[in-house]
Motif scaffolding. Structure first.
Motif, short mmCIF file in Angstrom:
data_model
loop_
_atom_site.label_atom_id
_atom_site.label_comp_id
_atom_site.label_asym_id
_atom_site.label_seq_id
_atom_site.Cartn_x
_atom_site.Cartn_y
_atom_site.Cartn_z
N GLN A 61 0.83 -1.21 0.00
CA GLN A 61 0.00 0.00 0.00
C GLN A 61 0.85 1.24 0.00
OE1 GLN A 61 -2.54 -0.47 3.41
NE2 GLN A 61 -4.15 -1.49 2.23
N GLN A 62 1.89 1.25 0.80
CA GLN A 62 2.79 2.40 0.86
C GLN A 62 3.48 2.61 -0.47
OE1 GLN A 62 3.05 4.59 3.35
NE2 GLN A 62 4.42 5.79 2.08
N GLU A 63 3.90 1.53 -1.11
CA GLU A 63 4.58 1.62 -2.39
C GLU A 63 3.65 2.16 -3.46
OE1 GLU A 63 6.48 -1.63 -5.28
OE2 GLU A 63 7.34 -1.62 -3.26
N CYS A 64 2.38 1.77 -3.39
CA CYS A 64 1.39 2.26 -4.38
C CYS A 64 1.11 3.75 -4.20
CB CYS A 64 0.09 1.47 -4.25
SG CYS A 64 0.23 -0.23 -4.83
N ARG A 65 1.23 4.23 -2.98
CA ARG A 65 0.99 5.65 -2.71
C ARG A 65 2.15 6.52 -3.20
NH1 ARG A 65 -0.77 4.42 3.33
NH2 ARG A 65 -2.81 3.60 2.89
N ASP A 66 3.34 5.95 -3.22
CA ASP A 66 4.53 6.72 -3.60
C ASP A 66 4.64 6.94 -5.08
OD1 ASP A 66 5.19 6.81 -0.95
OD2 ASP A 66 6.66 5.20 -1.07
#
Length: 66
Positions: A61-66
């Protein structure tokens, strides 16, 4: 302690939420009951697996937000 009582304490044991007396009785039961030992191992593996999946999910999820 019966196996049914021990099974009820597996999750609190994994979560470190047993009182001293409960812990003592639970561990004493486990010393003599292979079925409950196996049950605890299964619950523990599931708990660890779910925590790992949650960690991976957060990273994705964090990677998708970045």
């Amino acid at each position: 302690m019966t196996c049914r009582e021990a099974e009820r304490l597996v999750t609190p044991y994994i979560q470190d939420k047993l009182s001293g007396d409960e812990l003592e009785a639970f561990l004493e039961h486990l010393e003599h009951c292979r079925n409950c030992q196996e049950e605890l191992e299964i619950y523990f593996m599931v708990d660890v697996g779910l925590k790992q999946l949650d960690k991976i999910g957060r990273a994705v999820q964090q990677e998708c937000r970045d």
